[in-house]
Design an enzyme around this catalytic site. Structure first.
Site, mmCIF file in Angstrom:
data_model
loop_
_atom_site.group_PDB
_atom_site.id
_atom_site.type_symbol
_atom_site.label_atom_id
_atom_site.label_comp_id
_atom_site.label_asym_id
_atom_site.label_seq_id
_atom_site.Cartn_x
_atom_site.Cartn_y
_atom_site.Cartn_z
ATOM 1 N N ASP A 81 0.813 -1.215 0.000
ATOM 2 C CA ASP A 81 0.000 0.000 0.000
ATOM 3 C C ASP A 81 0.846 1.264 0.000
ATOM 4 O O ASP A 81 0.455 2.281 -0.578
ATOM 5 C CB ASP A 81 -0.930 0.015 1.216
ATOM 6 C CG ASP A 81 -2.154 -0.860 1.008
ATOM 7 O OD1 ASP A 81 -2.061 -1.819 0.217
ATOM 8 O OD2 ASP A 81 -3.193 -0.596 1.636
ATOM 9 N N CYS A 122 1.122 -8.200 5.341
ATOM 10 C CA CYS A 122 0.749 -6.799 5.133
ATOM 11 C C CYS A 122 -0.734 -6.591 4.863
ATOM 12 O O CYS A 122 -1.533 -7.498 4.936
ATOM 13 C CB CYS A 122 1.640 -6.187 4.062
ATOM 14 S SG CYS A 122 3.321 -5.911 4.692
ATOM 15 N N ASP A 123 -1.060 -5.346 4.495
ATOM 16 C CA ASP A 123 -2.385 -4.767 4.679
ATOM 17 C C ASP A 123 -3.563 -5.609 4.205
ATOM 18 O O ASP A 123 -4.524 -5.789 4.932
ATOM 19 C CB ASP A 123 -2.444 -3.406 3.991
ATOM 20 C CG ASP A 123 -1.554 -2.388 4.672
ATOM 21 O OD1 ASP A 123 -0.546 -2.786 5.280
ATOM 22 O OD2 ASP A 123 -1.856 -1.193 4.599
ATOM 23 N N LYS A 124 -3.570 -6.063 2.957
ATOM 24 C CA LYS A 124 -4.736 -6.784 2.443
ATOM 25 C C LYS A 124 -4.519 -8.286 2.416
ATOM 26 O O LYS A 124 -5.459 -9.039 2.142
ATOM 27 C CB LYS A 124 -5.086 -6.296 1.022
ATOM 28 C CG LYS A 124 -5.304 -4.808 0.914
ATOM 29 C CD LYS A 124 -6.336 -4.299 1.916
ATOM 30 C CE LYS A 124 -6.378 -2.794 1.991
ATOM 31 N NZ LYS A 124 -5.129 -2.158 2.423
ATOM 32 N N CYS A 195 5.398 -2.325 8.373
ATOM 33 C CA CYS A 195 5.784 -1.015 8.914
ATOM 34 C C CYS A 195 5.584 -0.939 10.421
ATOM 35 O O CYS A 195 4.616 -1.453 10.962
ATOM 36 C CB CYS A 195 5.024 0.099 8.209
ATOM 37 S SG CYS A 195 5.442 0.242 6.460
ATOM 38 N N GLU A 491 -6.866 4.756 -0.017
ATOM 39 C CA GLU A 491 -6.448 5.339 1.258
ATOM 40 C C GLU A 491 -6.093 6.806 1.053
ATOM 41 O O GLU A 491 -5.470 7.171 0.061
ATOM 42 C CB GLU A 491 -5.244 4.580 1.818
ATOM 43 C CG GLU A 491 -5.594 3.182 2.281
ATOM 44 C CD GLU A 491 -4.435 2.452 2.929
ATOM 45 O OE1 GLU A 491 -4.692 1.427 3.566
ATOM 46 O OE2 GLU A 491 -3.282 2.899 2.791
ATOM 47 N N SER A 517 -5.047 5.068 5.579
ATOM 48 C CA SER A 517 -3.933 4.205 5.944
ATOM 49 C C SER A 517 -3.921 4.043 7.455
ATOM 50 O O SER A 517 -4.361 4.922 8.197
ATOM 51 C CB SER A 517 -2.617 4.837 5.483
ATOM 52 O OG SER A 517 -1.527 4.284 6.167
#
Length: 613
Positions: A81, A122-124, A195, A491, A517
């Site tokens: 992302d 990570c995100d998704k 992150c 985002e 985000s």
């Protein structure tokens, strides 16, 4: 007693061809009859949170085969992302969640796998795999790649902690020199891993712990630390036990829908609120609940947001604490322990370890256990060495952070605020609700009223903010950026970052039907539902309209009469619910996604009713 799914492809004369192909992958005569366990990896060199996962799938596979299973690894896609942010690439991020969920289903069902180990980060990717797990309902364990070490650099003779968001803010601030901006950029992301703050990736990896689908430390133990290797080894061993419990002992408690029950989803949401997690987690929990047919929705989130205090404050809400500090304070188990002592945890819910949360807390909560092994585990810390290698260091803090009065994790009595870290707001501009990360909102603007400055896209908003169109006291409205209207629900990290870089971070609010985000802070309100493209009132706002935000009372309203609102709706119905004068190329794949996407209050999942009849 349930039959192994894999027997469909491994038994009977009519499966001679399938067996021949299995043999070509390395399966031997004595292996037929063992459970086939999918190792669902997400290695890619595009994403720092996944760059170190290449060999970890085979590490898990070795343990599966040593424990009596057949391991077969495959990969999913993984979008970064942060790299996709701020341009057309972000349109693909949320839709990739559905693609990941579907691809896991396709592979597992096409080959009749019996169980899964999901290696996400990570995100998704974690949400996509979680959705697939709840959909398939076969034994599963999650083990993530782990968080990145916090960046550190020296400014004004002081060592400060950094992350990706700091690099973005400094890069956009005209008052910051090129030299300092480059220094921050080079220091912000020092290692492999997700992150370093409580952004979406780490939030979701913490939530899999609370759901009971991963092991203690999954959400907080650094990617670089040698201790993390044991999580992968144990996952390989444990999944074989769970698989045999279900298929050979008819024990349905080994299935994800019997672990991630409504009580478990409430535990996960309580954790999210207590730690001020990313607002994206709301989308993903709602989506996973729908896949598992769990009765969990925005009403539950609204109720819980009024009950659960903010017990753990982490970047981006503060620079002081990052995930490495959360781990030192006891990790997810430490936060859940405080929730339990406050009477806010369903402690009879079970986990993949076969323990109730009451039992698991007794064993792993640093405030309860006498185990030196557990305490040593939670002292695992950063090395401060740039690397892309997993398990590359074994540094430890000298002491744990067990200060529950002023430390990273606090008791209910010493909470950062008695109001939780996330809130659901409702009103005439968002009838089905919107979400704000209250953990990142300054107390001075918990109540805020200002004139709207309306933008039809994130790109226009960025230009407007940097071009001086937004002034102190304004409410920035960015619409037609929802799941359908974007499409893809981008985002809005760049608009919020640029508000900060322009000195407006505590002087303005931002409302959008898009999302934020996990790195966002400030008075940033997202997920406005219904979205503009679905006829939501955010599509009726005009420049200069007053918008009143009242977080303590959970309300948000467009300060115009109902008659005026109705008249605007009639006009917009005639025009069609589309952004005015927006030029955006949308691919066929994204149009297909948009055609079935629901608004954020439903988790932005696909509208199954469109397939009926």
């Amino acid at each position: 007693m349930p039959k192994y799914r894999s027997a469909t492809t491994t038994h009977g004369r009519n499966m001679a061809g399938a067996r021949a192909l299995w043999r070509a992958t390395g399966v031997k005569d004595e292996d037929f009859g063992k459970p086939i366990i999918a190792v669902v990896n997400s290695f890619t060199q595009f994403v720092p949170g996944h760059v170190h996962l290449k060999d970890l799938g085979q590490l898990v596979a070795q343990e599966i085969e040593a424990a009596g299973g057949i391991a077969k690894e495959f990969n999913t896609i993984a979008v970064d992302d942060g790299i996709a942010m701020g341009h057309g690439g972000m349109l693909y991020s949320l839709p990739s969640r559905e693609l990941i969920a579907d691809s896991v289903e396709y592979m597992v069902n096409a080959h009749c796998a019996d169980a899964m180990v999901c290696i996400s980060n990570c995100d998704k990717i974690t949400p996509g795999m979680l959705m697939a797990s709840m959909r398939l309902n076969i034994p599963v364990i999650f083990v993530s790649g782990g968080p990145m070490e916090a960046g550190k650099t020296k400014l004004s003779d002081q060592i400060i902690k950094l992350d990706l968001v700091d690099a973005m803010i400094q890069g956009a601030d005209p008052k910051v020199s090129d030299e300092q901006s480059e220094q921050i950029e080079r220091s912000a992301c020092p290692t492999c891993g997700s992150c370093s703050g409580m952004f979406t990736a780490n939030s979701m990896n913490c939530l899999t712990e609370a759901l009971g689908l991963s092991q203690p430390g999954n959400g907080s133990l650094l990617a670089t630390h040698a201790d993390r290797k044991e999580l992968f080894i144990n996952a390989g061993k444990r999944i074989v036990e769970l698989t045999k419990r279900y298929y050979e002992q008819d024990d349905e408690t080994a299935l994800p829908r019997n672990i991630a029950t409504k009580a478990a989803f409430e535990n996960a949401m309580a954790l999210d609120i207590a730690m001020g997690g990313s607002t994206n987690t709301v989308l993903h929990l709602l989506a996973a609940a729908q896949e598992g047919e769990v009765d969990f929705d925005m009403t539950d989130i609204d109720r819980m947001s009024r009950q659960v205090p903010h017990l753990c404050k982490v970047a981006p809400s503060t620079q002081k604490y990052h995930m490495e500090d959360v781990h030192r304070a006891g990790g997810v188990v430490g936060i859940l322990g405080e929730l339990n002592r406050a009477g806010l945890l369903h402690n009879q819910s079970k986990t993949v370890l076969g323990l109730t949360w009451e039992e698991q807390l007794a064993k792993y909560d640093i405030m309860l256990t006498d185990s030196e092994e557990v305490k040593s585990f939670y002292r695992a810390g950063p090395a401060g060495i740039r690397t892309t290698q997993a398990f590359s260091q074994d540094c430890r803090w000298d002491t744990l952070d067990d200060d529950r009065a002023e430390g990273c994790i606090r008791t209910k009595e010493n909470a950062f605020s008695q109001d939780g870290g996330l809130a659901v707001l409702k009103g005439n501009i968002a009838l089905d609700g919107c979400i704000v990360k209250t953990a990142g909102v300054d107390e001075s603007i918990l109540k805020f009223t200002g004139p709207a400055v309306v933008f039809e896209s994130q790109e226009d908003a960025v230009d407007g903010i940097l071009g001086g169109k937004v002034k102190a006291g304004d409410v920035v409205v960015i619409r037609y950026e929802g799941p359908k209207g974007g499409p893809g629900m981008q985002e809005m990290l760049y608009p919020t970052t640029y508000l900060k870089s322009m000195g407006l971070g505590k002087e303005c609010a931002l409302l959008t039907d898009g999302r934020f985000s996990g790195g966002t802070s400030g008075l940033s309100i997202g997920h406005a539902s219904p979205e503009a493209a679905n006829g939501g009132a955010i599509g009726l706002v005009q420049d200069g309209d007053l918008i009143a935000i009242d977080i303590p009372n959970r309300s948000i309203s467009l300060e115009i009469s109902e008659q005026e609102l109705a008249e605007r709706r009639v006009k917009q119905d005639e025009l069609g619910w589309k952004p005015a004068n927006r030029q955006r190329e949308v691919s066929f794949a994204l149009k297909a996604y948009a055609s079935m996407a629901t608004s954020a209050d439903k988790g932005a999942v696909r509208d199954k009713s469109k397939l009926e009849g």
